[in-house]
Design a protein around this motif. Sequence first.
Motif, PDB file in Angstrom:
ATOM      1  N   VAL A  93       0.884  -1.155   0.000  1.00 44.83           N
ATOM      2  CA  VAL A  93       0.000   0.000   0.000  1.00 44.83           C
ATOM      3  C   VAL A  93       0.926   1.209   0.000  1.00 44.83           C
ATOM      4  N   ASP A  94       0.668   2.126  -0.921  1.00 40.26           N
ATOM      5  CA  ASP A  94       1.533   3.287  -1.133  1.00 40.26           C
ATOM      6  C   ASP A  94       0.697   4.550  -0.979  1.00 40.26           C
ATOM      7  N   TRP A  95       1.046   5.376   0.001  1.00 35.32           N
ATOM      8  CA  TRP A  95       0.404   6.673   0.126  1.00 35.32           C
ATOM      9  C   TRP A  95       1.139   7.617  -0.813  1.00 35.32           C
ATOM     10  N   TYR A 167       4.482  -0.863   3.319  1.00 38.23           N
ATOM     11  CA  TYR A 167       3.833   0.444   3.306  1.00 38.23           C
ATOM     12  C   TYR A 167       4.839   1.424   2.738  1.00 38.23           C
ATOM     13  N   HIS A 169       5.570   5.483   1.062  1.00 37.06           N
ATOM     14  CA  HIS A 169       5.188   6.885   1.243  1.00 37.06           C
ATOM     15  C   HIS A 169       5.834   7.643   0.080  1.00 37.06           C
TER      16      HIS A 169
END
Length: 171
Positions: A93-95, A167, A169
């Motif tokens: 999951v990449d913000w 994760y 960012h």
Amino acid sequence: MTSNEPPLYERDRAAWHEYLAEGNARQARKRVGADALIRNDRGEVLLVDPSYKPDWDLPGGMVEHNEPPRQAAERELREELGLELSLGPMLVVDWVAPHGPWDDSLMFVFDGGILDARQIRPLRAADPEIRAFRFYSLTHAATILRPYVWRRLEQALAAVADGTARYLHTL
């Protein structure tokens, strides 16, 4: 409130519903995308060439209103490539920070596994959004993907290798 009294949401469901509705109306809404990491038996990765952007990408797309991300990726594979696939675990999951006219977003990558020749043969660009698709070596993929998409792909491959979701960012 005494220790024997039920919490507010159990005592006054209408008030609790109103409170939640107010919060839902005020809180930020995120744009969400869902892609799939799909490989062939030579270790190449499936990439698509979308007609609406200048560079190649992982197969997948944007999540529709109230649609779970995994379902969205499966729907996009079906609509764009004619591929019926039950995706495996979430790998990344990449913000993604706001950029240009876009607000921030959350981008998911799910494991699409390794396709054999029988599964690859019927693939087709079934949607005008897809100009082309192809399995590429990792070396070549690194040259045609945007740097942050390449990083997402690298991390998805690492997650497959060690079984640990990532994760990211992206600024």
